[in-house]
Scaffold this motif. Structure first.
Motif, PDB file in Angstrom:
ATOM      1  N   PHE A 149       5.018  69.519  51.371  1.00 21.17           N
ATOM      2  CA  PHE A 149       5.199  68.794  52.625  1.00 21.17           C
ATOM      3  C   PHE A 149       5.262  67.297  52.345  1.00 21.17           C
ATOM      4  O   PHE A 149       4.615  66.784  51.432  1.00 21.17           O
ATOM      5  CB  PHE A 149       4.084  69.106  53.631  1.00 21.17           C
ATOM      6  CG  PHE A 149       2.689  68.850  53.137  1.00 21.17           C
ATOM      7  CD1 PHE A 149       2.065  67.627  53.341  1.00 21.17           C
ATOM      8  CD2 PHE A 149       1.988  69.840  52.464  1.00 21.17           C
ATOM      9  CE1 PHE A 149       0.775  67.395  52.890  1.00 21.17           C
ATOM     10  CE2 PHE A 149       0.697  69.621  52.009  1.00 21.17           C
ATOM     11  CZ  PHE A 149       0.089  68.392  52.221  1.00 21.17           C
ATOM     12  N   PHE A 150       6.080  66.610  53.150  1.00 27.15           N
ATOM     13  CA  PHE A 150       6.206  65.161  53.083  1.00 27.15           C
ATOM     14  C   PHE A 150       5.286  64.523  54.122  1.00 27.15           C
ATOM     15  O   PHE A 150       4.885  65.178  55.094  1.00 27.15           O
ATOM     16  CB  PHE A 150       7.652  64.733  53.342  1.00 27.15           C
ATOM     17  CG  PHE A 150       8.549  64.847  52.139  1.00 27.15           C
ATOM     18  CD1 PHE A 150       8.568  63.847  51.177  1.00 27.15           C
ATOM     19  CD2 PHE A 150       9.370  65.956  51.969  1.00 27.15           C
ATOM     20  CE1 PHE A 150       9.393  63.936  50.067  1.00 27.15           C
ATOM     21  CE2 PHE A 150      10.196  66.064  50.866  1.00 27.15           C
ATOM     22  CZ  PHE A 150      10.211  65.053  49.903  1.00 27.15           C
ATOM     23  N   PRO A 151       4.951  63.251  53.957  1.00 25.64           N
ATOM     24  CA  PRO A 151       4.073  62.582  54.930  1.00 25.64           C
ATOM     25  C   PRO A 151       4.571  62.670  56.364  1.00 25.64           C
ATOM     26  O   PRO A 151       3.773  62.797  57.296  1.00 25.64           O
ATOM     27  CB  PRO A 151       4.053  61.130  54.431  1.00 25.64           C
ATOM     28  CG  PRO A 151       4.292  61.237  52.960  1.00 25.64           C
ATOM     29  CD  PRO A 151       5.239  62.386  52.792  1.00 25.64           C
ATOM     30  N   LYS A 152       5.890  62.616  56.570  1.00 28.92           N
ATOM     31  CA  LYS A 152       6.423  62.624  57.932  1.00 28.92           C
ATOM     32  C   LYS A 152       6.206  63.956  58.640  1.00 28.92           C
ATOM     33  O   LYS A 152       6.276  64.020  59.875  1.00 28.92           O
ATOM     34  CB  LYS A 152       7.914  62.290  57.917  1.00 28.92           C
ATOM     35  CG  LYS A 152       8.780  63.315  57.194  1.00 28.92           C
ATOM     36  CD  LYS A 152      10.242  62.905  57.221  1.00 28.92           C
ATOM     37  CE  LYS A 152      11.119  63.939  56.505  1.00 28.92           C
ATOM     38  NZ  LYS A 152      12.554  63.537  56.525  1.00 28.92           N
ATOM     39  N   SER A 153       5.939  65.021  57.883  1.00 26.39           N
ATOM     40  CA  SER A 153       5.727  66.333  58.503  1.00 26.39           C
ATOM     41  C   SER A 153       4.261  66.605  58.823  1.00 26.39           C
ATOM     42  O   SER A 153       3.946  67.604  59.463  1.00 26.39           O
ATOM     43  CB  SER A 153       6.260  67.444  57.594  1.00 26.39           C
ATOM     44  OG  SER A 153       5.481  67.556  56.419  1.00 26.39           O
ATOM     45  N   VAL A 154       3.355  65.728  58.384  1.00 28.61           N
ATOM     46  CA  VAL A 154       1.923  65.929  58.623  1.00 28.61           C
ATOM     47  C   VAL A 154       1.587  65.531  60.058  1.00 28.61           C
ATOM     48  O   VAL A 154       1.912  64.428  60.502  1.00 28.61           O
ATOM     49  CB  VAL A 154       1.074  65.113  57.627  1.00 28.61           C
ATOM     50  CG1 VAL A 154      -0.408  65.248  57.954  1.00 28.61           C
ATOM     51  CG2 VAL A 154       1.348  65.578  56.202  1.00 28.61           C
ATOM     52  N   VAL A 192       8.150  75.378  62.528  1.00 28.27           N
ATOM     53  CA  VAL A 192       6.851  75.849  63.011  1.00 28.27           C
ATOM     54  C   VAL A 192       5.757  74.973  62.419  1.00 28.27           C
ATOM     55  O   VAL A 192       5.969  74.258  61.434  1.00 28.27           O
ATOM     56  CB  VAL A 192       6.605  77.326  62.632  1.00 28.27           C
ATOM     57  CG1 VAL A 192       7.661  78.226  63.243  1.00 28.27           C
ATOM     58  CG2 VAL A 192       6.572  77.498  61.121  1.00 28.27           C
ATOM     59  N   GLN A 193       4.593  75.028  63.033  1.00 28.29           N
ATOM     60  CA  GLN A 193       3.439  74.287  62.536  1.00 28.29           C
ATOM     61  C   GLN A 193       2.484  75.240  61.823  1.00 28.29           C
ATOM     62  O   GLN A 193       2.170  76.308  62.344  1.00 28.29           O
ATOM     63  CB  GLN A 193       2.720  73.574  63.679  1.00 28.29           C
ATOM     64  CG  GLN A 193       3.506  72.412  64.264  1.00 28.29           C
ATOM     65  CD  GLN A 193       2.687  71.571  65.221  1.00 28.29           C
ATOM     66  OE1 GLN A 193       1.539  71.888  65.515  1.00 28.29           O
ATOM     67  NE2 GLN A 193       3.271  70.496  65.712  1.00 28.29           N
ATOM     68  N   GLU A 194       2.063  74.839  60.644  1.00 26.92           N
ATOM     69  CA  GLU A 194       1.117  75.620  59.859  1.00 26.92           C
ATOM     70  C   GLU A 194      -0.034  74.722  59.425  1.00 26.92           C
ATOM     71  O   GLU A 194       0.109  73.498  59.355  1.00 26.92           O
ATOM     72  CB  GLU A 194       1.794  76.216  58.620  1.00 26.92           C
ATOM     73  CG  GLU A 194       2.741  77.363  58.910  1.00 26.92           C
ATOM     74  CD  GLU A 194       2.019  78.639  59.301  1.00 26.92           C
ATOM     75  OE1 GLU A 194       0.782  78.712  59.088  1.00 26.92           O
ATOM     76  OE2 GLU A 194       2.677  79.556  59.811  1.00 26.92           O
ATOM     77  N   THR A 195      -1.164  75.352  59.142  1.00 24.96           N
ATOM     78  CA  THR A 195      -2.331  74.618  58.652  1.00 24.96           C
ATOM     79  C   THR A 195      -2.729  75.175  57.299  1.00 24.96           C
ATOM     80  O   THR A 195      -2.997  76.373  57.173  1.00 24.96           O
ATOM     81  CB  THR A 195      -3.515  74.736  59.627  1.00 24.96           C
ATOM     82  OG1 THR A 195      -3.145  74.179  60.891  1.00 24.96           O
ATOM     83  CG2 THR A 195      -4.724  73.980  59.089  1.00 24.96           C
ATOM     84  N   VAL A 196      -2.726  74.322  56.297  1.00 22.68           N
ATOM     85  CA  VAL A 196      -3.181  74.717  54.970  1.00 22.68           C
ATOM     86  C   VAL A 196      -4.572  74.133  54.757  1.00 22.68           C
ATOM     87  O   VAL A 196      -4.822  72.959  55.051  1.00 22.68           O
ATOM     88  CB  VAL A 196      -2.199  74.245  53.874  1.00 22.68           C
ATOM     89  CG1 VAL A 196      -2.016  72.739  53.885  1.00 22.68           C
ATOM     90  CG2 VAL A 196      -2.658  74.722  52.506  1.00 22.68           C
ATOM     91  N   LEU A 197      -5.483  74.965  54.299  1.00 20.67           N
ATOM     92  CA  LEU A 197      -6.861  74.549  54.038  1.00 20.67           C
ATOM     93  C   LEU A 197      -7.031  74.312  52.544  1.00 20.67           C
ATOM     94  O   LEU A 197      -6.769  75.209  51.738  1.00 20.67           O
ATOM     95  CB  LEU A 197      -7.848  75.613  54.522  1.00 20.67           C
ATOM     96  CG  LEU A 197      -7.851  75.914  56.025  1.00 20.67           C
ATOM     97  CD1 LEU A 197      -8.792  77.068  56.331  1.00 20.67           C
ATOM     98  CD2 LEU A 197      -8.257  74.688  56.820  1.00 20.67           C
TER      99      LEU A 197
END
Length: 253
Positions: A149-154, A192-197
Motif C-alpha cells: 500500500f502507498f501512503p495515499k491509500s492509508v 475496498v477497504q481492508e485492515t491489516v494488523l
C-alpha cells in the motif's frame, strides 16, 4: 481458542477442512443417539446439536476478526522518522494478502515490514508447511504472501494490543484501500477497504513502524499547506496574451 479454531479451519484432512470432519462427527453421533445406537438418546442428540451450532457460531465470530482480538489504546507520542529502504522490521501480520492472481486471509503470519524508496509500504510474509497428525496445510497456500500500500491509500492508523490465542503483542491496525482487479467475465474492478494488523515482538519495533507511517502524514500535511504560485492568466484585452507583472521582470543587460 482462536488459534485452535484457525488451524482447524485452515488444515485439510483428505481434501476437506478439518472443521468439516468435526461438524460431520457431531451430526453422526447425534443421529445415532436419536435412533438409540448411542446411550443418552435425545439428551445426547440435544448436546450434539448445541455443540454443532456453537461450533459454527464460534468459527464465524473469529473468522470475521481474522482470528485475532485487537484492543485500541492511546497512540504514543513518537517523532516521525522514515525507515531506510534496507530496513526490515519483524512482525506478525493478520489480514488480506495477495500473491500474483491469488488472494487469501491469514492470521499471525511471520514476516517483515518494509518501506521502499518510493514510499510504498510492504508486508512480506511466509506461509510454511504445517502438519498435525493426518491434517496438513493446503499446498496452494504455502509460500510468500504480500500486502502492498502507498501512503495515499492509508485511511487510518490505530495503536493497541492484539491477542492471538495466548500470545499478546503491541500492534498497529492500518486501514487502507486496495484495488480488486476484474476477475471473470461478469466481475468488475472495485476498491475496498481492508485492515491489516501488524504485531511486533517488541514495542520498539511497533513504534518504528508507527514513526514511518507518521512521516507520510507529516509530508502530506506539509505539501497541503505549502503556498502555491499563481499561474499567469491570459488577458482578453491583449488578444489572449499573458500579462506578466512588471515586478516579476528584470533587465538582461
Amino acid at each position: 481458542m482462536s488459534r485452535l479454531l484457525y488451524h482447524l479451519d485452515r488444515m485439510m484432512l483428505a481434501g476437506t477442512p478439518a472443521v468439516r470432519w468435526i461438524d460431520g462427527l457431531l451430526l453422526v453421533i447425534g443421529a445415532m443417539a436419536g435412533f438409540g445406537f448411542v446411550p443418552g438418546r435425545f439428551l445426547t442428540t440435544g448436546i450434539c446439536l448445541v455443540l454443532f451450532v456453537s461450533f459454527i457460531w464460534l468459527r464465524r465470530h473469529w473468522r470475521s476478526r481474522d482470528y485475532v482480538q485487537f484492543r485500541e489504546l492511546a497512540t504514543p507520542s513518537v517523532t516521525p522518522q522514515p525507515l531506510a529502504p534496507k530496513d526490515s522490521v519483524p512482525i506478525h501480520a493478520s489480514g488480506y494478502f495477495t500473491v500474483e492472481e491469488k488472494s487469501e486471509r491469514f492470521a499471525w503470519l511471520q514476516g517483515y515490514f518494509r518501506t521502499f524508496a518510493t514510499r510504498e509500504h510492504a508486508v512480506i510474509c511466509l506461509v510454511q508447511p504445517k502438519r498435525f497428525l493426518l491434517a496438513e496445510w493446503p499446498e496452494k497456500d504455502v509460500g510468500m504472501w504480500y500486502v502492498f500500500f502507498f501512503p495515499k491509500s492509508v485511511r487510518s492508523v490505530r495503536y493497541g494490543m492484539v491477542r492471538f490465542g495466548s500470545t499478546t503483542q503491541t500492534c498497529l491496525a492500518i486501514e487502507h484501500e486496495i484495488l480488486i482487479p476484474k476477475r471473470g467475465r461478469f466481475s468488475r474492478e472495485r476498491t475496498v477497504q481492508e485492515t491489516v494488523l501488524l504485531a511486533s515482538p517488541t514495542e520498539e519495533d511497533t513504534l518504528r513502524i508507527l514513526a514511518d507511517l507518521l512521516h507520510d502524514r507529516e509530508a502530506k500535511e506539509e505539501k497541503d499547506i505549502a503556498p502555491k504560485q499563481p499561474n499567469p492568466q491570459p488577458d482578453p484585452a491583449h488578444n489572449g496574451q499573458v500579462k506578466i507583472p512588471m515586478g516579476e521582470t528584470r533587465r538582461l543587460d
